[in-house]
Design an enzyme around this catalytic site. Sequence first.
Site, PDB file in Angstrom:
ATOM      1  N   GLY A   1     -15.934 -26.982  24.750  1.00  0.00           N
ATOM      2  CA  GLY A   1     -15.571 -26.434  23.445  1.00  0.00           C
ATOM      3  C   GLY A   1     -15.145 -24.979  23.407  1.00  0.00           C
ATOM      4  O   GLY A   1     -14.346 -24.597  22.565  1.00  0.00           O
TER       5      GLY A   1
ATOM      6  N   GLU B   1     -19.921 -19.356  23.760  1.00  0.00           N
ATOM      7  CA  GLU B   1     -20.141 -20.699  23.207  1.00  0.00           C
ATOM      8  C   GLU B   1     -19.231 -20.905  21.997  1.00  0.00           C
ATOM      9  O   GLU B   1     -18.884 -19.950  21.300  1.00  0.00           O
ATOM     10  CB  GLU B   1     -21.629 -20.816  22.834  1.00  0.00           C
ATOM     11  CG  GLU B   1     -22.053 -22.060  22.097  1.00  0.00           C
ATOM     12  CD  GLU B   1     -21.931 -23.341  22.910  1.00  0.00           C
ATOM     13  OE1 GLU B   1     -20.857 -23.560  23.478  1.00  0.00           O
ATOM     14  OE2 GLU B   1     -22.895 -24.128  22.945  1.00  0.00           O
ATOM     15  N   ASP B   2     -18.855 -22.156  21.742  1.00  0.00           N
ATOM     16  CA  ASP B   2     -18.004 -22.427  20.584  1.00  0.00           C
ATOM     17  C   ASP B   2     -18.809 -22.396  19.292  1.00  0.00           C
ATOM     18  O   ASP B   2     -18.442 -21.750  18.323  1.00  0.00           O
ATOM     19  CB  ASP B   2     -17.256 -23.770  20.724  1.00  0.00           C
ATOM     20  CG  ASP B   2     -18.170 -24.949  21.047  1.00  0.00           C
ATOM     21  OD1 ASP B   2     -19.388 -24.742  21.225  1.00  0.00           O
ATOM     22  OD2 ASP B   2     -17.661 -26.081  21.126  1.00  0.00           O
TER      23      ASP B   2
ATOM     24  N   ASP C   1     -25.327 -24.958  16.590  1.00  0.00           N
ATOM     25  CA  ASP C   1     -25.613 -25.881  15.485  1.00  0.00           C
ATOM     26  C   ASP C   1     -27.135 -25.952  15.309  1.00  0.00           C
ATOM     27  O   ASP C   1     -27.718 -25.152  14.578  1.00  0.00           O
ATOM     28  CB  ASP C   1     -24.979 -27.234  15.841  1.00  0.00           C
ATOM     29  CG  ASP C   1     -25.164 -28.291  14.780  1.00  0.00           C
ATOM     30  OD1 ASP C   1     -25.662 -27.976  13.691  1.00  0.00           O
ATOM     31  OD2 ASP C   1     -24.802 -29.452  15.027  1.00  0.00           O
TER      32      ASP C   1
ATOM     33  N   LYS D   1     -24.018 -22.379  12.595  1.00  0.00           N
ATOM     34  CA  LYS D   1     -24.435 -23.090  11.382  1.00  0.00           C
ATOM     35  C   LYS D   1     -25.874 -22.672  11.102  1.00  0.00           C
ATOM     36  O   LYS D   1     -26.812 -23.369  11.504  1.00  0.00           O
ATOM     37  CB  LYS D   1     -24.373 -24.608  11.607  1.00  0.00           C
ATOM     38  CG  LYS D   1     -22.967 -25.180  11.787  1.00  0.00           C
ATOM     39  CD  LYS D   1     -23.041 -26.687  11.992  1.00  0.00           C
ATOM     40  CE  LYS D   1     -21.675 -27.314  12.156  1.00  0.00           C
ATOM     41  NZ  LYS D   1     -21.749 -28.741  12.531  1.00  0.00           N
TER      42      LYS D   1
ATOM     43  N   PHE E   1     -19.318 -31.060   9.787  1.00  0.00           N
ATOM     44  CA  PHE E   1     -18.700 -31.211  11.103  1.00  0.00           C
ATOM     45  C   PHE E   1     -17.299 -30.616  11.097  1.00  0.00           C
ATOM     46  O   PHE E   1     -16.513 -30.843  10.181  1.00  0.00           O
ATOM     47  CB  PHE E   1     -18.635 -32.698  11.477  1.00  0.00           C
ATOM     48  CG  PHE E   1     -18.121 -32.944  12.864  1.00  0.00           C
ATOM     49  CD1 PHE E   1     -18.935 -32.742  13.969  1.00  0.00           C
ATOM     50  CD2 PHE E   1     -16.813 -33.364  13.065  1.00  0.00           C
ATOM     51  CE1 PHE E   1     -18.455 -32.967  15.257  1.00  0.00           C
ATOM     52  CE2 PHE E   1     -16.331 -33.592  14.357  1.00  0.00           C
ATOM     53  CZ  PHE E   1     -17.161 -33.390  15.443  1.00  0.00           C
TER      54      PHE E   1
ATOM     55  N   ASP F   1     -13.829 -30.592  19.267  1.00  0.00           N
ATOM     56  CA  ASP F   1     -13.216 -31.911  19.235  1.00  0.00           C
ATOM     57  C   ASP F   1     -13.929 -32.900  18.333  1.00  0.00           C
ATOM     58  O   ASP F   1     -15.089 -32.706  17.949  1.00  0.00           O
ATOM     59  CB  ASP F   1     -13.214 -32.507  20.641  1.00  0.00           C
ATOM     60  CG  ASP F   1     -14.624 -32.936  21.070  1.00  0.00           C
ATOM     61  OD1 ASP F   1     -15.547 -32.107  20.942  1.00  0.00           O
ATOM     62  OD2 ASP F   1     -14.806 -34.091  21.494  1.00  0.00           O
TER      63      ASP F   1
ATOM     64  N   ARG G   1      -8.914 -30.609  19.956  1.00  0.00           N
ATOM     65  CA  ARG G   1      -9.219 -29.322  20.606  1.00  0.00           C
ATOM     66  C   ARG G   1      -8.022 -28.389  20.598  1.00  0.00           C
ATOM     67  O   ARG G   1      -8.172 -27.178  20.643  1.00  0.00           O
ATOM     68  CB  ARG G   1      -9.633 -29.545  22.063  1.00  0.00           C
ATOM     69  CG  ARG G   1     -10.951 -30.267  22.253  1.00  0.00           C
ATOM     70  CD  ARG G   1     -11.400 -30.145  23.701  1.00  0.00           C
ATOM     71  NE  ARG G   1     -12.436 -31.093  24.052  1.00  0.00           N
ATOM     72  CZ  ARG G   1     -13.739 -30.923  23.816  1.00  0.00           C
ATOM     73  NH1 ARG G   1     -14.145 -29.839  23.203  1.00  0.00           N
ATOM     74  NH2 ARG G   1     -14.610 -31.823  24.178  1.00  0.00           N
TER      75      ARG G   1
END
Length: 229
Positions: free
Chosen positions: A99, A153-154, A157, A185, A206, A213, A219
Amino acid sequence: MPDQLSAAPIQQTPNTLMPSTIVSKCQNSPHVRLLGYFFVTLHPQSKKLCHMDTIKIKDLTFQLSITEQQIQQRIQEIGRQIHRDFAGKDPIFLVVLNGAFMFASDLLKEVEIPCQVSFIRLSSYVGTQSTGEVKEIMGINTPLEQRHVIIVEDIVDTGVTMKNMWALLSDHKPASIHLASLLVKPKNLKVNVNVDYTGFNIGNDFIVGYGLDYDGYGRNERNIYVLKS
Ligand code: 5GP
Ligand code: MG
């Protein structure tokens, strides 16, 4: 002898529209936007020409959430901050695949101090749900002892992935561990994770695009899209 490999600057003549010009024209003119809508509807491959408000990936529809321009501006700010904070520290960036590949690529261009880049691949998601279980698919293969590590990091969560990452990294005895995450988040955090450099705080929905993705697709989108309810 002239250097055959030197790249000639791209000239923009009045008759040649660069992609960015097309995008801004698309945004400014309702007629061109309408035209773009039909064009894109008929030719799905051409959607890069306009910022689409919604996109469809497999069975799901996603709505535009954060634009390419907003992403790039924020990354520039974070990158410059890291540049200042780690000057003289010879940091190593540990990019979490898959990601974070796009975020890392743009972020690292803003960091102009000597640094190294390495990659790790973890997995915790199936479809649109976190499994809560983190699998290490490609492990750490660079010595990290006494190094200043910056995880790239993407999205954070539940925080479970990063918590596991911390434990994994600590075994390598680095001098310090910092975390740069494009998205967080905050309302979904289930464990305590300290994010040193945050791009955007977002809601629990989401999202896809800009490296993230849905079942392997989306992506390559330049913008970030949120699942339409
Ligand atoms: P966590 O362990 O913090 O719950 O989840 C971390 C990983 O799950 C992220 O690195 C990312 O790969 C994936 N993930 C979490 N939220 C989303 C989301 O909204 N969209 C996508 N595509 N992946 C997500
Ligand atoms: Mg990730």
